[in-house]
Enzyme design. Sequence first.
Site, PDB file in Angstrom:
ATOM      1  N   SER A 194       0.789  -1.312   0.019  1.00 43.94           N
ATOM      2  CA  SER A 194       0.071   0.065   0.082  1.00 43.94           C
ATOM      3  C   SER A 194       1.001   1.366   0.013  1.00 43.94           C
ATOM      4  O   SER A 194       1.814   1.386  -0.786  1.00 43.94           O
ATOM      5  CB  SER A 194      -0.920   0.075   1.154  1.00 43.94           C
ATOM      6  OG  SER A 194      -2.060   0.854   1.078  1.00 43.94           O
ATOM      7  N   ASP A 358      -9.825  -3.254  -5.048  1.00 44.49           N
ATOM      8  CA  ASP A 358      -9.544  -4.346  -3.754  1.00 44.49           C
ATOM      9  C   ASP A 358     -10.257  -4.167  -2.587  1.00 44.49           C
ATOM     10  O   ASP A 358      -9.982  -4.511  -1.547  1.00 44.49           O
ATOM     11  CB  ASP A 358      -8.207  -4.276  -3.597  1.00 44.49           C
ATOM     12  CG  ASP A 358      -7.487  -3.262  -2.951  1.00 44.49           C
ATOM     13  OD1 ASP A 358      -8.193  -2.154  -2.672  1.00 44.49           O
ATOM     14  OD2 ASP A 358      -6.058  -3.034  -2.868  1.00 44.49           O
ATOM     15  N   HIS A 392      -7.617  -5.523   0.123  1.00 41.93           N
ATOM     16  CA  HIS A 392      -6.398  -4.716   0.176  1.00 41.93           C
ATOM     17  C   HIS A 392      -5.479  -5.540   1.286  1.00 41.93           C
ATOM     18  O   HIS A 392      -4.441  -5.675   1.065  1.00 41.93           O
ATOM     19  CB  HIS A 392      -6.858  -3.228   0.604  1.00 41.93           C
ATOM     20  CG  HIS A 392      -5.669  -2.322   0.593  1.00 41.93           C
ATOM     21  ND1 HIS A 392      -5.229  -1.803  -0.486  1.00 41.93           N
ATOM     22  CD2 HIS A 392      -5.013  -1.512   1.543  1.00 41.93           C
ATOM     23  CE1 HIS A 392      -4.389  -0.922  -0.494  1.00 41.93           C
ATOM     24  NE2 HIS A 392      -4.121  -0.707   0.889  1.00 41.93           N
TER      25      HIS A 392
END
Length: 416
Positions: A194, A358, A392
């Site tokens: 991320s 996601d 995610h």
Amino acid sequence: MMPLVLPALFFISAVSAATSGLHPVVLLPGYTCSQLDARLTDDYRPFTPGCGIPKQGRGWFRLFENFTALQEDPGLLPCYADQLRLVFDPVAGDYRNLPGVETHVVAFGTTRGFGSNNPAQKNGCMERLVKALEGVGYREGANLFGSPYDFRYAPAPPGLPQRAFSTFVSSLRLLVEHASKRNGNKPVIIVTHSLGGFFAMEFLNQSPLPWRRRYVKHFLTLSLGIGGPPGILQVVASNPGTPPSSLLDSVLSFGNRSFASMLSVLPSPNVYGHTPLVITRAKNYSADDIPEFLSAAGLSDDVVARYRTRGLPVTLNIRAPLVPITCINSVGIPTVDKLVYWDGNFSVEPQVVYGDGDGTINLATVLALKRVIGDDPHQDYFKSVFIPNVTHDGMISDDFALKRVVGEIIEANQRL
Ligand SMILES: *[C@@H]1O[C@H](CO)[C@@H](O)[C@H](O)[C@H]1NC(C)=O
Ligand SMILES: *[C@@H]1O[C@H](CO)[C@@H](O)[C@H](O)[C@H]1NC(C)=O
Ligand SMILES: *[C@@H]1O[C@H](CO)[C@@H](O)[C@H](O)[C@H]1NC(C)=O
Ligand SMILES: *[C@@H]1O[C@H](CO)[C@@H](O)[C@H](O)[C@H]1NC(C)=O
Ligand SMILES: *[C@@H]1O[C@H](CO)[C@@H](O)[C@H](O)[C@H]1NC(C)=O
């Protein structure tokens, strides 16, 4: 005699790591996964009276995130939130902690400073990825290293001060060099989740190209998009009406949305063009209209100005890191594409228009990876991998995804 013992020990473990054949891995976790310690000096003037007294002059304590402490004494929440916020120093032209608040990331160089003691967050900060890497021969401190970073700060455009980010760049450069040296001078594999990917990408682009080519074997990003997901606009817009339930909520409201990083992850005009992202009866806001949107959401003119001078130029300048890169993303989960505040009141829950992604970052930002990095003629190696139906955080915690991620790390090790 003592000084002789240490180098000998280092030599032995360096040899064993080198003979395992693995390239060292350096991990960067996602947003809010790096723990921060703080200490308060006499210069600290608390926003809420009484916040300073128990801790001033008492040394380091866990500022972010000690879930247990906040459970035991919820009254600490506004104090922690105050101490966590940033201010912009107009003289330095840069972001700073509050006067009298000193901070540092916990256990830099290792993965021990990732996460918090919040049981609900147990698997969101690479803990399971670390275990999976240990399963294929990686060992903390030998060929596995961690680079926590202060997620409140952000890189600045060339020529502007960025003290905190520069400190991060020099620390990570030394860590990468150390990891390489300990492993028979093998170049390292940088693995990010991320927002860690954004920090690493900026780190690479602020490091000389010959250095990158010497020290970086491969850059592997998990759940990274380019150009900011529209869902972030809801976080920015939400007004502090209800009592905050977490420290982060509290900083984002009480702390007056003060993080520099917030301005770097807003949707980019390069990715969305004129597409409306926030829809109201009177006016639509596209990525081109972020300054108007920020003003309408109640952020001050100073913050809007800093979006224009600091946040936006960095977003527009994201470019290929020119080291081999593999981007692993997931799709198939409903993800915010647009927000509808029909009456133009940003304090109410918006109606959400979902698209693909996601659950946190949307497909448009993932496709931008190929346009910005993959299509750059100077970028030699670019591989994009899609895993269906993984969220995610599932990317670094679901067994199925982890298997694929570790497989890609092994493949990066073996690439000639
Ligand atoms: C978190 O707070 C608890 C309770 O106040 C304390 O015992 C503990 O040492 C703190 N943890 C860290 C890592 O500072
Ligand atoms: C933050 O926002 C609150 C509520 O809007 C306001 O009262 C306070 O003055 C602001 N604090 C700072 C430090 O700007
Ligand atoms: C805003 O965007 C929506 C959806 O794209 C469109 O239907 C509408 O006409 C636009 N409204 C204004 C005021 O431009
Ligand atoms: C916006 O919504 C909030 C929450 O429902 C309400 O308290 C406030 O009065 C509304 N503001 C306007 C201008 O209608
Ligand atoms: C993803 O999940 C949905 C809903 O559970 C299912 O219909 C779909 O077949 C799945 N797709 C893949 C590629 O696994």
